[in-house]
Scaffold this active site. Structure first.
Site, PDB file in Angstrom:
ATOM      1  N   ARG A  34     -14.185  -6.131 -10.326  1.00 39.05           N
ATOM      2  CA  ARG A  34     -15.029  -5.433  -9.529  1.00 39.05           C
ATOM      3  C   ARG A  34     -14.663  -4.175  -9.313  1.00 39.05           C
ATOM      4  NH1 ARG A  34     -17.234  -9.520  -4.663  1.00 39.05           N
ATOM      5  NH2 ARG A  34     -17.420 -11.257  -6.219  1.00 39.05           N
ATOM      6  N   SER A  69     -21.364  -9.543  -7.057  1.00 39.23           N
ATOM      7  CA  SER A  69     -21.797 -10.533  -5.846  1.00 39.23           C
ATOM      8  C   SER A  69     -22.574  -9.679  -4.889  1.00 39.23           C
ATOM      9  CB  SER A  69     -20.577 -11.231  -5.469  1.00 39.23           C
ATOM     10  OG  SER A  69     -20.869 -12.367  -4.545  1.00 39.23           O
TER      11      SER A  69
END
Length: 555
Positions: free
Chosen positions: A50, A151
């Site tokens: 990420r 997410s």
């Protein structure tokens, strides 16, 4: 010890603070990561790589390098079945999906993309992988998958998750191999990365369409007792939080004739409709009372309401009796309900929890006479148990869980926010009580836990020091007035390092660990005595951690 709460937490973000989607996407294509800078290298945390295009931590080069590394991994391990590819609604997910397709098509990987370019929840990818591999002709290869999602992270972030042939999050051995290979490509300025144009990739003979949504919706009836929800006339409210499952909910309602209202079906990559989280960031976290203000304000309109994060692998439950349930509370209620309402599950099926989940689950496991499997943070540790049926339910304190189908066979080996949320409606219909009431009954019987997680900023260097803590750095003998009974650096269930430390007494515990996905560290604490005792434990825990890190620096 308390977390500093932003003055605008729970309120909509000022327009001036929203991301400029065009500039963010431009940065994705134009900024080049410097592999000599540690922060700009590929790094898989607890759930994928990420970062943000603005920080040169999630850019086109990262996605191209990671995708080629996965193609190499597939070739090395004879994985030659289809690759199921999905994305969520973050601004960087669509360009990242296009970049991944350019590499996958150039490597002649058979790719299954969502029909009508539908957004795809993480659990739908896991289900597709498992179902294909179970039903395949054994002359054909095994399937795996990729999900482009950060997410619940803020809108400026992008993310890349790889799910191998077991359908779950990739284990550390796999992610380290992919990391190393991807970083080698970055260091070589992407030399060796095979790539064709996006238009050619989409027209390639290896590019196919797959209806993830219809298959998931058809199969969810084998996991949740939909007839009970329908016949109980349970009024359900759902907020997809602008995430990948936004169209799944109405399809589920239509398919099973549920009284279900989607209270917000807006897709907006700036997520302007989201209330700010505790720190003033937009974060699609269904376990946050600040991010969930919209649905909480509607709790009296429904018998039960729930939300999921952006890739729909996490859940948030809002009951009429108690409002937003803390994740630990709902995990305990779900375990108690499932193991008393799933007679087809094997008597040997156990309960999976992470080291930072409530010890109410430990007490519940003893009551239910079920084995307890306690592991480090990360859903990857539960994959084998779910796939074999050895674990009936697995859950994380961060509001992620999955469980077996009604007949005791595997459902997903990933967290599934959709099925876990719908379980709240099933238990309300079957018991006549919402999960808030069921939790109160459970706490009255087994003890009331008081829990808090405190997040604080941390550099990568500070996070590494925290992860290196050992029993030797803990110099105190008591915590919150009780004698310390255990100091853990490895999880009892599988003896793997927890990446931090856990200190346990008869009435309380705390754990400290660096975040695997954000530049923060976390202190978790729980007391079965009361709120004042919890705060005492948190205060002492902070001192213990500070002194322990200092001893490492001095050493």
């Amino acid at each position: 010890m308390t977390t500093s709460i932003h003055p605008l937490a729970g309120k909509l973000a000022p327009l001036s603070s929203l991301i400029n989607v065009s500039k963010l996407v431009t940065a994705y294509f134009t900024l080049k990561p410097d592999p000599s800078v540690l922060e700009q290298r590929v790094k898989f945390g607890t759930s994928g790589h990420r970062g943000s295009a603005y920080d040169s931590t999630f850019n086109e080069a990262h996605v191209l390098a990671i995708t080629q590394a996965i193609c190499d991994f597939r070739s090395l391990n004879d994985i030659n079945g289809p690759l199921f590819l999905g994305m969520d609604t973050h601004a960087l997910s669509e360009p990242a999906c296009a970049s991944a397709m350019e590499v996958l098509a150039a490597n002649r990987v058979e790719v299954m993309l969502a029909s009508n370019d539908e957004y795809t929840p993480t659990p739908a990818i896991s289900l597709a992988i498992l179902s294909y591999n179970k039903r395949r002709d054994h002359l054909t290869g095994l399937a795996d998958g990729i999900v482009l999602t950060p997410s619940h992270n803020p809108p400026r972030d992008g993310g890349f998750k790889y799910n191998p042939t077991n359908g779950g999050p990739a284990n550390q051995q796999i992610t380290e191999w992919i990391e190393n290979a991807a970083n080698q490509y970055l260091e070589n300025d992407l030399a060796g990365v095979r790539r064709i144009t996006s238009s050619k990739a989409m027209q390639a003979k290896t590019t196919h369409r797959y209806n993830f949504m219809d298959f998931y919706v058809d199969e969810i009836g084998s996991v949740i007792n939909m007839n009970a929800i329908r016949d109980g006339q349970i009024r359900i409210g759902v907020d997809p939080l602008g995430g990948a499952g936004v169209h799944y909910w109405s399809a589920i309602a239509d398919r099973y004739q549920l009284d279900l209202t989607v209270v917000n079906n807006v897709i907006d990559p700036s997520f302007a409709f989201m209330p700010l989280d505790w720190d003033g960031q937009i974060r699609m976290d269904p376990s946050s009372k600040y991010a969930m203000q919209g649905l909480i304000s509607m709790q009296d309109k429904f018998d039960i309401a729930f939300a999921c994060d952006t890739d729909h692998d996490r859940h948030g439950i809002v009951s009429r009796s108690a409002g937003l349930l803390p994740p630990n509370h709902y995990l305990a209620v779900a375990i108690d309900y499932l193991f008393t309402h799933r007679p087809q599950w094997a008597g040997s099926a156990g309960i999976g929890k992470t080291v930072v989940s409530t010890q109410l689950i430990d007490r519940l496991a003893k009551k239910l006479e079920r084995g307890l499997y306690e592991v480090p943070v990360g859903f990857k540790w539960f994959v084998d148990g779910l796939q074999s049926g050895a674990l009936g339910f697995c859950g994380e304190e961060s509001a992620g869980a999955s469980f077996l189908r009604i007949d005791g066979s595997v459902w997903t080996t990933e967290k599934d926010g959709i099925s876990t949320a719908l379980l709240a409606a099933e238990m309300t219909a079957k018991t006549g009580y919402d999960p808030g009431v069921l939790y109160r009954k459970l706490a009255n019987e087994l003890g009331e836990p008081f829990f808090e997680r405190v997040d604080a900023p941390a550099t990568r260097q500070q996070k590494r020091k925290l992860a290196a803590l050992s029993e030797k750095q803990i110099s105190v003998g008591d915590l919150g007035g009780d004698k310390i009974e255990q100091i853990l650096t490895r999880a009892p269930g599988n003896n793997n390092a927890i990446g931090g430390i856990k200190v346990v007494t008869a009435n309380a515990w705390f754990a400290a660990r660096p975040s695997g996905t954000e530049d923060t560290y976390k202190i978790y604490a729980e007391s079965f005595i009361g709120e004042a005792h919890l705060q005492q434990v948190l205060h002492e825990a902070q001192n213990v951690v500070d002194n322990a890190i200092l001893s490492l620096e001095e050493g």
